[in-house]
Write an enzyme that holds these catalytic residues in place. Structure first.
Site, mmCIF file in Angstrom:
data_model
loop_
_atom_site.group_PDB
_atom_site.id
_atom_site.type_symbol
_atom_site.label_atom_id
_atom_site.label_comp_id
_atom_site.label_asym_id
_atom_site.label_seq_id
_atom_site.Cartn_x
_atom_site.Cartn_y
_atom_site.Cartn_z
ATOM 1 N N HIS A 36 -6.764 -3.183 -5.376
ATOM 2 C CA HIS A 36 -5.430 -3.762 -5.140
ATOM 3 C C HIS A 36 -4.495 -3.462 -6.307
ATOM 4 O O HIS A 36 -3.307 -3.227 -6.110
ATOM 5 C CB HIS A 36 -5.553 -5.259 -4.861
ATOM 6 C CG HIS A 36 -6.339 -5.525 -3.612
ATOM 7 N ND1 HIS A 36 -5.762 -5.469 -2.367
ATOM 8 C CD2 HIS A 36 -7.659 -5.744 -3.415
ATOM 9 C CE1 HIS A 36 -6.698 -5.677 -1.447
ATOM 10 N NE2 HIS A 36 -7.855 -5.841 -2.067
ATOM 11 N N ASP A 42 1.097 1.540 -7.432
ATOM 12 C CA ASP A 42 1.697 2.708 -6.780
ATOM 13 C C ASP A 42 3.103 2.265 -6.382
ATOM 14 O O ASP A 42 3.320 1.658 -5.333
ATOM 15 C CB ASP A 42 0.869 3.111 -5.548
ATOM 16 C CG ASP A 42 1.441 4.332 -4.837
ATOM 17 O OD1 ASP A 42 2.638 4.627 -5.026
ATOM 18 O OD2 ASP A 42 0.687 4.975 -4.084
ATOM 19 N N ARG A 45 4.851 3.466 -3.104
ATOM 20 C CA ARG A 45 4.357 2.690 -1.965
ATOM 21 C C ARG A 45 4.962 1.284 -1.953
ATOM 22 O O ARG A 45 5.663 0.879 -1.009
ATOM 23 C CB ARG A 45 2.816 2.588 -2.079
ATOM 24 C CG ARG A 45 2.131 1.853 -0.955
ATOM 25 C CD ARG A 45 0.725 1.376 -1.389
ATOM 26 N NE ARG A 45 0.805 0.089 -2.054
ATOM 27 C CZ ARG A 45 0.364 -1.060 -1.529
ATOM 28 N NH1 ARG A 45 -0.219 -1.066 -0.349
ATOM 29 N NH2 ARG A 45 0.485 -2.191 -2.182
ATOM 30 N N GLY A 69 -3.936 -6.881 7.365
ATOM 31 C CA GLY A 69 -4.622 -6.403 6.160
ATOM 32 C C GLY A 69 -3.802 -6.759 4.939
ATOM 33 O O GLY A 69 -3.240 -5.914 4.261
ATOM 34 N N GLU A 91 -6.539 -11.067 6.378
ATOM 35 C CA GLU A 91 -7.283 -10.202 5.465
ATOM 36 C C GLU A 91 -8.777 -10.467 5.648
ATOM 37 O O GLU A 91 -9.220 -11.602 5.621
ATOM 38 C CB GLU A 91 -6.847 -10.492 4.018
ATOM 39 C CG GLU A 91 -7.682 -9.829 2.949
ATOM 40 C CD GLU A 91 -7.743 -8.305 3.062
ATOM 41 O OE1 GLU A 91 -6.702 -7.669 3.302
ATOM 42 O OE2 GLU A 91 -8.852 -7.759 2.924
ATOM 43 N N GLU A 120 -9.517 -8.121 14.655
ATOM 44 C CA GLU A 120 -10.131 -7.973 15.979
ATOM 45 C C GLU A 120 -10.978 -9.181 16.355
ATOM 46 O O GLU A 120 -11.383 -9.319 17.510
ATOM 47 C CB GLU A 120 -11.012 -6.721 16.012
ATOM 48 C CG GLU A 120 -10.274 -5.398 15.843
ATOM 49 C CD GLU A 120 -10.005 -5.001 14.379
ATOM 50 O OE1 GLU A 120 -10.231 -5.845 13.474
ATOM 51 O OE2 GLU A 120 -9.563 -3.870 14.147
ATOM 52 N N GLU A 135 0.163 -2.024 5.691
ATOM 53 C CA GLU A 135 0.026 -0.797 4.900
ATOM 54 C C GLU A 135 -1.380 -0.311 5.211
ATOM 55 O O GLU A 135 -2.342 -0.721 4.575
ATOM 56 C CB GLU A 135 0.256 -1.102 3.424
ATOM 57 C CG GLU A 135 0.542 0.142 2.630
ATOM 58 C CD GLU A 135 -0.699 0.946 2.337
ATOM 59 O OE1 GLU A 135 -1.137 1.731 3.216
ATOM 60 O OE2 GLU A 135 -1.237 0.804 1.244
ATOM 61 N N GLU A 144 -10.256 6.389 7.389
ATOM 62 C CA GLU A 144 -10.574 4.955 7.413
ATOM 63 C C GLU A 144 -10.112 4.271 8.687
ATOM 64 O O GLU A 144 -10.512 3.147 8.966
ATOM 65 C CB GLU A 144 -9.983 4.193 6.222
ATOM 66 C CG GLU A 144 -10.934 4.101 5.073
ATOM 67 C CD GLU A 144 -10.457 3.087 4.066
ATOM 68 O OE1 GLU A 144 -10.653 1.892 4.307
ATOM 69 O OE2 GLU A 144 -9.880 3.493 3.055
ATOM 70 N N HIS A 284 -0.869 7.235 -4.850
ATOM 71 C CA HIS A 284 -2.337 7.185 -4.964
ATOM 72 C C HIS A 284 -3.004 7.959 -3.819
ATOM 73 O O HIS A 284 -4.193 8.210 -3.863
ATOM 74 C CB HIS A 284 -2.834 5.742 -5.034
ATOM 75 C CG HIS A 284 -2.846 5.030 -3.718
ATOM 76 N ND1 HIS A 284 -1.712 4.478 -3.148
ATOM 77 C CD2 HIS A 284 -3.839 4.806 -2.849
ATOM 78 C CE1 HIS A 284 -2.026 3.940 -1.998
ATOM 79 N NE2 HIS A 284 -3.319 4.119 -1.781
#
Ligand code: SAH
Length: 344
Positions: A36, A42, A45, A69, A91, A120, A135, A144, A284
């Site tokens: 994190h 970054d 971002r 997320g 999260e 989910e 993000e 991923e 990154h």
């Protein structure tokens, strides 16, 4: 997101509390703050998301937001500060516990609800949300496969005419001169202290290399391969075959093709986004380098034509299979080939 999470060597890590061992981090590296930290630092971002939110408060005022997320909760905090009515920060890693503390410490407990679990697998306390922010981008955009999670959330909870941030992602391809690094990373295996280890060369060339490319290495134009509209696409659209034509801008050698992506937030008052390309400020995500079996000798004006096929790996849906077909019919070099790559 930070794709390195999957590859991080957990043995390097100090456990943060007694009941966590390095093995826990191996399977759940987003639980560790280091990932994190890298994402937050970054600035291309994080600042872009901040600007999107702070400069477009009209989008957020009195709206219900789902942060898919949430990590440390940074995007949720931006949204709360911009006037969102309520933010659900979902999260799945242990970082959710920190996000809860962070939300409290900053006095946003009444606006932000942190929910720990997989998108989910959990239920939201509300039937619909107005905005989905996430993000989710991995190396090579799709590594991923968190995009599926965002699309799942969109289809389940987003209100009609709701917005997805970002709503646009594009993948690009270009060709580079990269003699030095190809020698170091690929041809190295041909002769290791006098021994032939070229069986490993075969493996190494199949793995796209995530690294920064100097813009001076670029030999051809940059070609758009695929644009995705995150607010409308289906998960099947993330697997595709796209043709390309890369025209040489000078006489040079080509050792690799390079892929990178841009993201855009088209619903902003002024179009906002960022690029992870070699001509932009580094992020990154760096770029993704696909080495070619043979060196191409290309003359200005000649073109490498072909197609790239991108597909989810059948065994491990987080991995990406890439098939590259390319040919050059030049004055000094005639070549036609197909190469397979695997992001893992
Ligand atoms: N939003 C944060 C973190 C981005 S990284 C920021 O911008 O800094 C992506 C985060 O999504 C990771 O913390 C990861 O643990 C989480 N994540 C990935 N898949 C998820 C899923 N299916 N459900 C919930 N969280 C998920």
């Amino acid at each position: 997101m930070n794709s390195e999470a999957i590859h991080e060597d957990s043995s390097m890590r100090e456990p943060v509390d007694d009941d966590k061992t390095s093995a826990d981090y191996y399977f759940d590296s987003y639980s560790h703050f280091g990932i994190h930290e890298e994402m937050l630092k970054d600035v291309v971002r994080t600042k872009t998301y901040q600007n999107v939110i702070y400069r477009n408060t009209f989008l957020f005022k009195d709206k219900i937001v789902l942060d898919v997320g949430a990590g440390t909760g940074i995007l949720s905090l931006f949204c709360a500060k911009a006037g969102a009515k309520h933010v659900y920060a979902v999260e799945c890693s242990q970082m959710a516990d920190m996000a809860k503390e962070i939300v409290e410490a900053n006095g946003y407990s009444n606006v932000i609800t942190v929910l720990k679990g997989k998108i989910e697998e959990l239920d939201l306390p509300v039937p619909q949300v107005d905005i989905i922010i996430s993000e989710w981008m991995g190396y090579f955009l799709l590594y991923e496969n968190m995009l599926n999670t965002v699309l799942y959330a969109r289809d389940k909870w987003l209100v009609n005419n709701g917005i997805v941030l970002p709503d646009n992602a594009s993948l690009y391809l270009t060709a580079i001169e990269d003699a030095e690094y190809k020698e170091d990373k690929i041809e190295f295996w041909n002769n290791v202290y006098g021994f032939d280890m070229s069986c490993i060369r075969k493996q190494s060339i199949m793995e796209p290399l995530v690294d920064t490319v100097d813009q001076n290495q670029i030999v051809t134009n940059c070609q758009l391969l695929k644009t995705m509209d995150i607010s409308k696409m289906t998960s099947g659209d993330a697997s595709f075959t796209a043709p390309f034509k890369l025209v040489a801008e000078r006489d040079d050698y080509v050792h690799a093709l390079v892929a990178y992506f841009d993201v855009a937030f088209t619903v902003c008052h002024k179009l906002t986004g960022f690029s992870t390309g070699p001509r932009s400020r580094n992020t990154h995500w760096k770029q993704t380098v696909l080495y070619l079996e043979e060196v191409l000798t290309i003359c200005e004006g000649e073109s490498i034509t072909g197609s790239m096929t991108v597909a989810q790996n059948k065994k491990n849906p987080r991995d990406v299979d890439i098939t590259l077909k390319y040919s050059l019919n030049g004055q000094r070099c005639v070549i036609s080939r197909t190469q397979q790559y695997k992001m893992r």
